[in-house]
Write a protein that holds these residues in place. Structure first.
Motif, PDB file in Angstrom:
ATOM      1  N   SER A 244       2.956  -1.335 -10.192  1.00  0.00           N
ATOM      2  CA  SER A 244       2.555  -1.784 -11.515  1.00  0.00           C
ATOM      3  C   SER A 244       1.302  -2.653 -11.487  1.00  0.00           C
ATOM      4  O   SER A 244       0.310  -2.364 -12.156  1.00  0.00           O
ATOM      5  CB  SER A 244       3.696  -2.560 -12.172  1.00  0.00           C
ATOM      6  N   ALA A 245       1.342  -3.735 -10.697  1.00  0.00           N
ATOM      7  CA  ALA A 245       0.201  -4.649 -10.658  1.00  0.00           C
ATOM      8  C   ALA A 245      -1.054  -3.933 -10.166  1.00  0.00           C
ATOM      9  O   ALA A 245      -2.149  -4.111 -10.712  1.00  0.00           O
ATOM     10  CB  ALA A 245       0.522  -5.851  -9.767  1.00  0.00           C
TER      11      ALA A 245
ATOM     12  N   THR B 233       5.767  -0.730 -17.670  1.00  0.00           N
ATOM     13  CA  THR B 233       7.133  -0.206 -17.524  1.00  0.00           C
ATOM     14  C   THR B 233       7.488  -0.009 -16.059  1.00  0.00           C
ATOM     15  O   THR B 233       8.577  -0.383 -15.604  1.00  0.00           O
ATOM     16  CB  THR B 233       7.282   1.122 -18.281  1.00  0.00           C
ATOM     17  N   LEU B 234       6.574   0.592 -15.304  1.00  0.00           N
ATOM     18  CA  LEU B 234       6.827   0.823 -13.885  1.00  0.00           C
ATOM     19  C   LEU B 234       6.878  -0.487 -13.103  1.00  0.00           C
ATOM     20  O   LEU B 234       7.395  -0.529 -11.987  1.00  0.00           O
ATOM     21  CB  LEU B 234       5.752   1.738 -13.293  1.00  0.00           C
ATOM     22  N   GLY B 235       6.320  -1.552 -13.671  1.00  0.00           N
ATOM     23  CA  GLY B 235       6.400  -2.851 -13.016  1.00  0.00           C
ATOM     24  C   GLY B 235       7.697  -3.566 -13.319  1.00  0.00           C
ATOM     25  O   GLY B 235       8.266  -4.239 -12.450  1.00  0.00           O
TER      26      GLY B 235
ATOM     27  N   PRO C  81       0.817  -1.227   0.000  1.00  0.00           N
ATOM     28  CA  PRO C  81       0.000   0.000   0.000  1.00  0.00           C
ATOM     29  C   PRO C  81       0.845   1.269   0.000  1.00  0.00           C
ATOM     30  O   PRO C  81       0.477   2.272  -0.626  1.00  0.00           O
ATOM     31  CB  PRO C  81      -0.819  -0.123   1.288  1.00  0.00           C
ATOM     32  N   GLY C  82       1.968   1.222   0.690  1.00  0.00           N
ATOM     33  CA  GLY C  82       2.850   2.385   0.708  1.00  0.00           C
ATOM     34  C   GLY C  82       3.432   2.683  -0.664  1.00  0.00           C
ATOM     35  O   GLY C  82       3.506   3.840  -1.096  1.00  0.00           O
ATOM     36  N   HIS C  83       3.853   1.642  -1.367  1.00  0.00           N
ATOM     37  CA  HIS C  83       4.381   1.839  -2.719  1.00  0.00           C
ATOM     38  C   HIS C  83       3.280   2.262  -3.679  1.00  0.00           C
ATOM     39  O   HIS C  83       3.536   2.983  -4.653  1.00  0.00           O
ATOM     40  CB  HIS C  83       5.053   0.553  -3.207  1.00  0.00           C
ATOM     41  N   PHE C  84       2.073   1.810  -3.436  1.00  0.00           N
ATOM     42  CA  PHE C  84       0.953   2.252  -4.262  1.00  0.00           C
ATOM     43  C   PHE C  84       0.762   3.763  -4.109  1.00  0.00           C
ATOM     44  O   PHE C  84       0.596   4.481  -5.091  1.00  0.00           O
ATOM     45  CB  PHE C  84      -0.321   1.518  -3.855  1.00  0.00           C
TER      46      PHE C  84
END
Length: 399
Positions: free
Chosen positions: A135-136, A230-232, A2-5
């Motif tokens: 990404s996901a 790309t970000l994934g 969640p933090g990376h989201f």
């Protein structure tokens, strides 16, 4: 995740919804609790008992972290952005508290020579979290909805906490009298003041670049699915980088690796200048995104290793949190103004500035490894006077 989201996917979502660069930059303050966790770190060190001390904190924070994230699914990203930001900030606080306990346990458990490798493994897992959380989750958002995406993230977070219920903490927590006075006394450790100046600036460049490169891709007209993929893919480059960095720390020491990481971060930030000028290919875009995540992985791995080297017996959580908090406060502060810089002066000026930040950081980097505290974790007296930092400097081990 969640933090990376919140850090990686949310800026793209907000840009799509029409939010300004200034607003996107200010919402980087969601992660502010990560920079303020040193304020309650002494409580984590001091309270928890001698049996499964830090495990209790980890188990308690996991459901709070997940459920607070889930509450954000009840609000609209378009109409209730303030409430969404508030809930995500609260979830960051619970996650930061859990991180204090995990870091303290790692510092107590790992031998000095294994800390670089241990932190490399931790950072590698962190980068996998970037893949799933940015990404996901971004792909899921564009094909479903805001509520579904947040519900899935919080559910996975809750499930990932289950294995800890079937484990026990190795050994027992040492008696700790950690207090808020330790924040001041930390700066009396030899080399600590110089370190903190470097630490304050060290993540500013990569944080700002990682945040603002996403609206840059949107403004350049990249397709949403392409951006998501790309970000994934890009953060995956940080997984082997973190592991290699850990072994490099074991081989050459954290001071040399820190300096090398600063040079890598400067190069990674500057690689976005040609992209912002429009004279780049897709290959350059992919390379720049991979490079900034590699630089981030290197910096985080070596930062945690240095923080553990400075951690005093009985105050491991507090001291590590203080070092890492300074780095995140500096990073968040620059993210908050990065949107303004990008709007007024343009993206090229922003990325040139983020790269230039590593000149003073490189000059302030430790000239040698901080080994006077390494291997001293058998001294469990939490009294500041009894640790006798001055005597450690002239001990046979230090020599």
């Amino acid at each position: 995740m969640p933090g990376h989201f919140a850090a990686n996917a949310l800026p793209i979502i907000l840009r799509q919804e029409g939010y300004s660069l200034e607003m996107i930059g200010c919402l980087g303050m969601i992660s502010l609790p990560w920079g303020l966790k040193f304020l309650w770190a002494p409580l984590v060190d001091r309270f928890g008992g001698e049996s499964n001390h830090y495990r209790k904190w980890v188990v308690a924070m996991q459901p709070l972290f997940a459920l607070t994230t889930l509450c954000a699914a009840l609000f609209s990203i378009r109409e209730d952005i303030i409430m969404v930001a508030a809930l995500m900030t609260l979830s960051y606080m619970f996650a930061a508290t859990q991180d204090i306990a995990v870091d303290a346990y790692a510092a107590k458990t790992l031998e000095h020579r294994d800390r670089g490798v241990g932190n490399g493994i931790q950072t590698a897992g962190n980068m996998l979290g970037v893949v799933l959380g940015s990404s996901a989750a971004l792909i899921l958002y564009f094909h479903t909805s805001w509520g579904t995406t947040i519900a899935v993230l919080s559910s996975i977070t809750m499930l990932l906490g289950l294995p800890i219920l079937f484990t026990r903490e190795r050994g027992s927590a040492s008696r700790s009298l950690a207090s808020y006075g330790d924040i001041i006394s930390f700066f009396r450790i030899p080399g600590a003041a110089r370190l903190m100046l470097a630490v304050f600036l060290v993540l500013a460049g990569v944080f700002s670049t990682m945040t603002m490169c996403k609206p840059l891709l949107v403004d350049k007209g990249y397709d949403w699915d392409i951006i998501s993929i790309t970000l994934g893919i890009a953060p995956i480059s940080g997984v082997p980088t973190a592991l290699i960095t850990g072994f490099c720390i074991r081989r050459w020491g954290h001071s040399r690796v820190f300096a090398a990481s600063c040079l890598s971060a400067a190069a990674a930030c500057s690689s976005f200048i040609p992209i912002s000028l429009g004279s780049s290919s897709d290959a350059i875009v992919y390379g720049a995104l991979a490079g900034i995540h590699m630089a981030f992985a290197m910096l985080i791995t070596v930062l945690y290793t240095i923080a553990m080297a400075f951690a005093r017996p009985g105050r491991e959580g507090s001291d590590i949190a203080l070092v890492m908090s300074f780095s995140f406060i500096g990073g968040i502060a620059f993210v908050a103004v990065s949107g303004v810089v990008a709007r007024i002066f343009g993206y090229p000026a922003l990325f040139a500035t983020t790269a230039a930040l590593y000149i003073p950081v490189f000059m302030l980097s430790p000239a040698r490894d901080t080994t006077q505290f390494a291997g001293r974790h058998d001294a469990r007296d939490a009294d500041p006077e009894s640790t006798n930092i001055g005597r450690l400097r002239t001990s046979p081990q230090s020599k």
